[in-house]
Scaffold this active site. Structure first.
Site, mmCIF file in Angstrom:
data_model
loop_
_atom_site.group_PDB
_atom_site.id
_atom_site.type_symbol
_atom_site.label_atom_id
_atom_site.label_comp_id
_atom_site.label_asym_id
_atom_site.label_seq_id
_atom_site.Cartn_x
_atom_site.Cartn_y
_atom_site.Cartn_z
ATOM 1 N N ASP A 1 -26.731 3.109 -34.986
ATOM 2 C CA ASP A 1 -26.042 2.896 -33.854
ATOM 3 C C ASP A 1 -24.534 3.716 -33.740
ATOM 4 O O ASP A 1 -23.825 3.537 -34.502
ATOM 5 C CB ASP A 1 -25.439 1.235 -33.656
ATOM 6 C CG ASP A 1 -24.664 0.946 -32.495
ATOM 7 O OD1 ASP A 1 -24.259 2.029 -31.820
ATOM 8 O OD2 ASP A 1 -24.412 -0.031 -31.903
ATOM 9 N N TYR B 1 -21.057 -4.523 -34.682
ATOM 10 C CA TYR B 1 -21.448 -4.943 -33.316
ATOM 11 C C TYR B 1 -22.419 -3.909 -32.483
ATOM 12 O O TYR B 1 -22.092 -2.448 -32.798
ATOM 13 C CB TYR B 1 -19.727 -4.939 -32.543
ATOM 14 C CG TYR B 1 -19.898 -5.335 -31.174
ATOM 15 C CD1 TYR B 1 -20.303 -6.597 -30.825
ATOM 16 C CD2 TYR B 1 -19.544 -4.416 -30.014
ATOM 17 C CE1 TYR B 1 -20.315 -7.089 -29.499
ATOM 18 C CE2 TYR B 1 -19.637 -4.804 -28.636
ATOM 19 C CZ TYR B 1 -20.062 -6.288 -28.484
ATOM 20 O OH TYR B 1 -20.067 -6.651 -27.135
ATOM 21 N N LYS C 1 -20.068 5.465 -25.361
ATOM 22 C CA LYS C 1 -18.557 5.552 -25.399
ATOM 23 C C LYS C 1 -18.071 6.917 -25.139
ATOM 24 O O LYS C 1 -17.951 7.522 -23.762
ATOM 25 C CB LYS C 1 -18.084 5.110 -26.792
ATOM 26 C CG LYS C 1 -18.413 3.539 -27.020
ATOM 27 C CD LYS C 1 -17.147 2.977 -27.625
ATOM 28 C CE LYS C 1 -17.677 1.389 -28.027
ATOM 29 N NZ LYS C 1 -16.616 0.466 -27.715
HETATM 30 C C1 LIG Z 1 -21.178 0.385 -32.262
HETATM 31 C C2 LIG Z 1 -21.463 -0.307 -30.795
HETATM 32 N N1 LIG Z 1 -22.460 -0.234 -30.399
HETATM 33 C C3 LIG Z 1 -22.656 -0.864 -29.365
HETATM 34 C C4 LIG Z 1 -21.511 -1.015 -28.489
HETATM 35 C C5 LIG Z 1 -21.499 -1.671 -27.033
HETATM 36 O O1 LIG Z 1 -21.278 -0.771 -26.129
HETATM 37 P P1 LIG Z 1 -20.793 -1.301 -24.455
HETATM 38 O O2 LIG Z 1 -19.594 -1.859 -24.762
HETATM 39 O O3 LIG Z 1 -20.863 0.264 -23.757
HETATM 40 O O4 LIG Z 1 -21.891 -2.075 -23.997
HETATM 41 C C6 LIG Z 1 -20.210 -1.001 -28.909
HETATM 42 C C7 LIG Z 1 -18.901 -1.423 -28.049
HETATM 43 O O5 LIG Z 1 -17.970 -1.650 -28.639
HETATM 44 C C8 LIG Z 1 -20.147 -0.466 -30.287
HETATM 45 O O6 LIG Z 1 -18.957 -0.586 -30.813
#
Ligand SMILES: Cc1ncc(COP(=O)(O)O)c(C=O)c1O
Length: 410
Positions: free
Chosen positions: A214, A120, A242
């Site tokens: 990511d 995700y 996060k």
């Molecule tokens: C690995 C990863 N990348 C990106 C995101 C997106 O982050 P945000 O919810 O702060 O937009 C998340 C959110 O859960 C994530 O787990």
């Protein structure tokens, strides 16, 4: 996710959070393993993070100009993550990944993005096909995602470099980037198998594409160097979010200087954000790094508690006769309602039993333990989840898993 559609029943309504605990509207206390889906490395309302915020805001919460603290935070991050030579702050993980993908496309002049099912990366259009967490976007007009977007996104199987090769056949020259969670945390916890990330590094290099890690979940969860340092594979671009804001909205993307030169104003790839780099959240970013730097035992302590939880869950699962694998890395713990060895990809993750999970979720909630209401999530610990909370959780799991077993048999 928050609606709890995957588990049924009324959604959990939270009134406040303190330390490792969430409280509902009736004031009942739960040991919280959602931890806001990752950011709360120090638990809710950690005093060193939430004290003096009025003083902080009193010198301005958002400038619209750059400032020394922003530059200093970028330098502190770069010192811990050597693959990052230049960095830009944004406010959410979604923005970070969306921007990194744009920069990769601008730098390479190519359109194609390769991602992995069950990962995700936020809720921008290209990120949603085959996504994990609570995203189940399909290519129908109702999803709001135009079919044209799908033409430039391909979705491979996690831990399976041969699926990457098969999908790239005939299209490798169009590939801008391979985007991956180096440790997958959105289909439960799925670890990269030995050689997987190296294989992606090699594939990207071979076809002149970029590798984007990511690390929105993993940076600071897995230490100051993130998953890339732990696993010894360097990407071209990295996304952060996060935990870096200590519970406030702060995220970033960065990487090789020559690639980041594509970002405006030095290049043509535009990214913006009214709140990007605001002094309030940047100051919180510094506080988070200060806390980590001043606590040598932070990671070993969290690791030990997570191991204690994983071991407890293993023994309870054995006790009730479920052959489910428990996975743990750093302060993340997970198991799936699926027999056999640990899951390696999303196809396997989707084999887990949703009904059993729903029974387990509600029984844990009754027992005073708050889990994310989805089998795609995992348990996040914080620095304030102590042995007492862990033991209480294992006891609640014993009761909950017995109930699952009895329902299954009955
Ligand atoms: C690995 C990863 N990348 C990106 C995101 C997106 O982050 P945000 O919810 O702060 O937009 C998340 C959110 O859960 C994530 O787990």
């Amino acid at each position: 996710m928050r609606a709890g559609a995957a588990v049924g029943g009324a959604p959990f309504m939270q009134s406040r959070g303190y330390g490792p605990y969430a409280f509902d509207n009736d004031g009942r206390r739960y040991i919280d393993y959602i931890m806001a889906y990752g950011p709360l490395l120090f638990g809710h309302a950690h005093p060193p993070l939430v004290s003096g915020l009025d003083v902080l805001a009193a010198s301005g919460s958002v400038f619209g100009s750059t400032h020394d603290n922003e530059l200093r935070l970028a330098q502190r991050i770069a010192a811990y993550v050597p693959s990052v030579q230049q960095l830009r702050f944004v406010s959410s993980g979604t923005e970070a990944v969306m921007s990194a993908v744009r920069v990769a496309r601008a730098f390479t002049g190519r359109p194609l993005l390769l991602r992995f099912a069950g990962n995700y990366h936020g809720h921008f259009d290209a990120a949603l096909f085959g996504a994990g967490a609570s995203a189940h976007a399909m290519l129908v007009p109702e999803s709001g995602i135009p079919a044209g977007t799908a033409a430039d996104v391909i979705v491979a199987r996690y831990n399976d470099p041969s699926s990457v090769d098969a999908l790239l056949a005939g299209r490798a020259h169009q590939l801008a980037a391979i985007l991956v969670e180096p440790v997958a945390a959105n289909m439960g916890l799925v670890l990269p198998q030995t050689g997987f990330l190296n294989a992606l590094r090699a594939r990207a290099d071979a076809v002149g594409a970029l590798l984007i890690f990511d690390e929105v979940v993993t940076w600071l969860r897995l230490g100051l160097g993130g998953a890339q340092t732990m696993l010894g594979v360097a990407p071209d671009l990295t996304t952060f979010g996060k935990a870096m804001g200590g519970g406030f909205p702060l995220a970033a993307f960065g990487g090789r200087a020559d690639v980041m030169e594509s970002v405006a104003p030095s290049g043509c790839a535009f990214t913006g954000g009214t709140f990007s780099g605001n002094p309030f959240c940047i100051a919180l970013g510094h506080r988070v790094l200060d806390l980590i730097e001043n606590d040598e035992t932070l990671y070993p302590r969290m690791d030990e508690r997570a191991q204690r939880l994983a071991a407890g869950l293993r023994s309870v699962l054995q006790e009730v006769g479920f052959d489910y694998a428990v996975t743990q890395l750093g302060s993340m713990v997970d198991f799936k309602f699926r027999a056999g060895s640990a899951v390696t990809n999303y196809d396997q993750a989707l084999e887990s039993d949703g009904e059993r999970f729903a029974t387990y979720y509600h029984a844990m909630r009754e027992g005073g333990v708050l889990l994310a209401p989805s089998r795609n999530e995992l348990m996040f610990l914080s620095s304030v989840h102590g042995d007492e909370e862990i033991d209480e959780t294992i006891e609640a799991a014993r009761v909950a898993l017995r109930r699952v077993r009895n329902r299954t048999l009955g």
